[in-house]
Design a protein around this motif. Structure first.
Motif, PDB file in Angstrom:
ATOM      1  N   GLY A  63       0.842  -1.187   0.000  1.00 51.70           N
ATOM      2  CA  GLY A  63       0.000   0.000   0.000  1.00 51.70           C
ATOM      3  C   GLY A  63       0.881   1.241   0.000  1.00 51.70           C
ATOM      4  O   GLY A  63       2.030   1.214   0.475  1.00 51.70           O
ATOM      5  N   PRO A  64       0.373   2.352  -0.521  1.00 47.20           N
ATOM      6  CA  PRO A  64       1.208   3.542  -0.703  1.00 47.20           C
ATOM      7  C   PRO A  64       1.799   4.099   0.590  1.00 47.20           C
ATOM      8  O   PRO A  64       2.976   4.488   0.615  1.00 47.20           O
ATOM      9  CB  PRO A  64       0.260   4.551  -1.354  1.00 47.20           C
ATOM     10  CG  PRO A  64      -0.778   3.713  -2.027  1.00 47.20           C
ATOM     11  CD  PRO A  64      -0.952   2.519  -1.152  1.00 47.20           C
ATOM     12  N   ARG A  65       1.017   4.157   1.665  1.00 43.89           N
ATOM     13  CA  ARG A  65       1.533   4.818   2.872  1.00 43.89           C
ATOM     14  C   ARG A  65       2.582   3.969   3.579  1.00 43.89           C
ATOM     15  O   ARG A  65       3.602   4.487   4.058  1.00 43.89           O
ATOM     16  CB  ARG A  65       0.380   5.181   3.799  1.00 43.89           C
ATOM     17  CG  ARG A  65      -0.560   6.189   3.160  1.00 43.89           C
ATOM     18  CD  ARG A  65      -1.500   6.853   4.160  1.00 43.89           C
ATOM     19  NE  ARG A  65      -2.483   7.663   3.456  1.00 43.89           N
ATOM     20  CZ  ARG A  65      -2.247   8.874   2.939  1.00 43.89           C
ATOM     21  NH1 ARG A  65      -1.045   9.415   3.084  1.00 43.89           N
ATOM     22  NH2 ARG A  65      -3.191   9.535   2.302  1.00 43.89           N
ATOM     23  N   ARG A  66       2.359   2.662   3.668  1.00 44.91           N
ATOM     24  CA  ARG A  66       3.379   1.794   4.256  1.00 44.91           C
ATOM     25  C   ARG A  66       4.634   1.797   3.377  1.00 44.91           C
ATOM     26  O   ARG A  66       5.758   1.774   3.892  1.00 44.91           O
ATOM     27  CB  ARG A  66       2.844   0.374   4.391  1.00 44.91           C
ATOM     28  CG  ARG A  66       1.741   0.207   5.413  1.00 44.91           C
ATOM     29  CD  ARG A  66       2.215   0.486   6.819  1.00 44.91           C
ATOM     30  NE  ARG A  66       1.168   0.171   7.798  1.00 44.91           N
ATOM     31  CZ  ARG A  66       1.206   0.518   9.079  1.00 44.91           C
ATOM     32  NH1 ARG A  66       2.251   1.203   9.541  1.00 44.91           N
ATOM     33  NH2 ARG A  66       0.219   0.186   9.895  1.00 44.91           N
ATOM     34  N   ALA A  67       4.436   1.818   2.058  1.00 45.68           N
ATOM     35  CA  ALA A  67       5.584   1.858   1.157  1.00 45.68           C
ATOM     36  C   ALA A  67       6.419   3.108   1.399  1.00 45.68           C
ATOM     37  O   ALA A  67       7.656   3.045   1.479  1.00 45.68           O
ATOM     38  CB  ALA A  67       5.110   1.807  -0.293  1.00 45.68           C
ATOM     39  N   LYS A  68       5.755   4.248   1.525  1.00 46.91           N
ATOM     40  CA  LYS A  68       6.490   5.490   1.786  1.00 46.91           C
ATOM     41  C   LYS A  68       7.205   5.435   3.124  1.00 46.91           C
ATOM     42  O   LYS A  68       8.361   5.867   3.251  1.00 46.91           O
ATOM     43  CB  LYS A  68       5.531   6.680   1.753  1.00 46.91           C
ATOM     44  CG  LYS A  68       5.034   7.030   0.353  1.00 46.91           C
ATOM     45  CD  LYS A  68       4.040   8.172   0.403  1.00 46.91           C
ATOM     46  CE  LYS A  68       3.511   8.513  -0.993  1.00 46.91           C
ATOM     47  NZ  LYS A  68       2.486   9.578  -0.949  1.00 46.91           N
ATOM     48  N   GLU A  69       6.551   4.888   4.135  1.00 38.40           N
ATOM     49  CA  GLU A  69       7.176   4.817   5.459  1.00 38.40           C
ATOM     50  C   GLU A  69       8.441   3.969   5.427  1.00 38.40           C
ATOM     51  O   GLU A  69       9.489   4.371   5.944  1.00 38.40           O
ATOM     52  CB  GLU A  69       6.188   4.249   6.478  1.00 38.40           C
ATOM     53  CG  GLU A  69       6.764   4.145   7.886  1.00 38.40           C
ATOM     54  CD  GLU A  69       5.787   3.574   8.899  1.00 38.40           C
ATOM     55  OE1 GLU A  69       6.224   3.230  10.009  1.00 38.40           O
ATOM     56  OE2 GLU A  69       4.581   3.476   8.572  1.00 38.40           O
ATOM     57  N   MET A  70       8.346   2.784   4.808  1.00 39.56           N
ATOM     58  CA  MET A  70       9.524   1.906   4.808  1.00 39.56           C
ATOM     59  C   MET A  70      10.665   2.519   4.007  1.00 39.56           C
ATOM     60  O   MET A  70      11.840   2.390   4.381  1.00 39.56           O
ATOM     61  CB  MET A  70       9.167   0.516   4.272  1.00 39.56           C
ATOM     62  CG  MET A  70       8.965   0.423   2.770  1.00 39.56           C
ATOM     63  SD  MET A  70       8.807  -1.277   2.148  1.00 39.56           S
ATOM     64  CE  MET A  70      10.457  -1.909   2.339  1.00 39.56           C
ATOM     65  N   LEU A  71      10.337   3.233   2.908  1.00 42.65           N
ATOM     66  CA  LEU A  71      11.380   3.837   2.085  1.00 42.65           C
ATOM     67  C   LEU A  71      11.937   5.109   2.715  1.00 42.65           C
ATOM     68  O   LEU A  71      13.154   5.331   2.733  1.00 42.65           O
ATOM     69  CB  LEU A  71      10.825   4.131   0.691  1.00 42.65           C
ATOM     70  CG  LEU A  71      10.536   2.898  -0.168  1.00 42.65           C
ATOM     71  CD1 LEU A  71       9.660   3.262  -1.363  1.00 42.65           C
ATOM     72  CD2 LEU A  71      11.832   2.249  -0.638  1.00 42.65           C
TER      73      LEU A  71
END
Length: 266
Positions: free
Chosen positions: A153-161
């Motif tokens: 999902g976009p928000r988890r992806a942004k957080e991990m990156l």
């Protein structure tokens, strides 16, 4: 994967051997389900960026992408051709294997290792497994097979990156990235039991079902999005090479590990 002394870091010898093993498994009518595993304590630490066996200038038969060989090409020509073949091309090839695949993950699953796990249809992780994609520390927007927004999902992806932080198997399960989390001692037995259950299904039916889900995922923009990010990935390499010492922003395996440790202490 069998380089346990280097946490199964992915050099080209391993990558092409893995491709050959997948090919044999696809062509063997007796194989119903394929399990991808890493020997030793860890699934994989990702791309090889510094072991004695690193072999990024060695010639191999190109199989995943129709492009000229990268060996002896200069600058971005070499880098683009190599990563198109060995990373993005191989992962797309493996994602389309017509038999079900399961990633059996223990310990570290970092950066390039995420690509190997994500191309598999299912992921079974041990309780001690952990995941991260810390390459933004190099100024690069994620690994080449950029499936992050679709698997997390976009928000988890942004957080991990944005953070480069590790996340646990329990978190990965909560976010829908892995199918099952099991005790380390039961990882192999439970993975094989799942594979056995799947193998009872009609083989052609499984192949068509896998193709159906993959096609829907691509209709949700994954393939086109990945192509666009691959361009950004190589723009980041070019920027690093222009303003610094190398295409990785001066980072290597040791400095990446040190940065992760320092950020964890802050």
């Amino acid at each position: 994967m069998n380089r346990p002394d280097y946490r199964n870091a992915q050099n080209s010898v391993m990558t092409y051997a893995l491709d050959a093993a997948f090919t044999r498994a696809v062509e063997d009518a007796g194989v119903k389900v394929i399990v991808l595993a890493g020997s030793g304590k860890h699934f994989s630490a990702g791309h090889d960026i510094g072991t004695p066996g690193r072999d990024h200038h060695v010639h191999y038969e190109n199989r995943a992408a129709l492009w000229w060989d990268h060996v002896d090409r200069p600058g971005g020509d070499q880098r683009f051709a190599r990563e198109l073949e060995v990373y993005l091309g191989m992962c797309r090839r493996w994602r389309e294997i017509p038999k079900p695949t399961i990633a059996m993950v223990q310990g570290a699953c970092i950066a390039g290792a995420l690509m190997l796990a994500w191309v598999c249809d299912l992921i079974v992780a041990s309780e001690d497994a952990f995941f991260s994609d810390p390459v933004v520390r190099m100024g690069i927007p994620g690994v080449e097979y950029f499936a992050h927004p679709w698997v997390l999902g976009p928000r988890r992806a942004k957080e991990m990156l944005f953070t480069g932080d590790r996340f646990t198997a329990a978190q990965a399960y909560e976010w829908g990235m892995v199918n099952r989390v099991v005790p380390r001692a039961e990882l192999e037995s439970q993975t094989l039991a799942l594979a056995e259950k799947m193998s009872a299904m009609p083989q052609f039916g499984l192949a068509l079902t896998k193709k159906a889900v993959n096609q829907c995922e691509d209709l949700m923009g994954m393939r086109a999005g990945m192509d666009s990010v691959f361009g950004l990935h190589h723009f980041a390499h070019a920027h690093n090479a222009e303003v610094g010492a190398d295409a990785l922003g001066g980072m290597d395996a040791r400095s990446m590990k040190a940065s992760a440790r320092a950020e964890g202490e802050n």
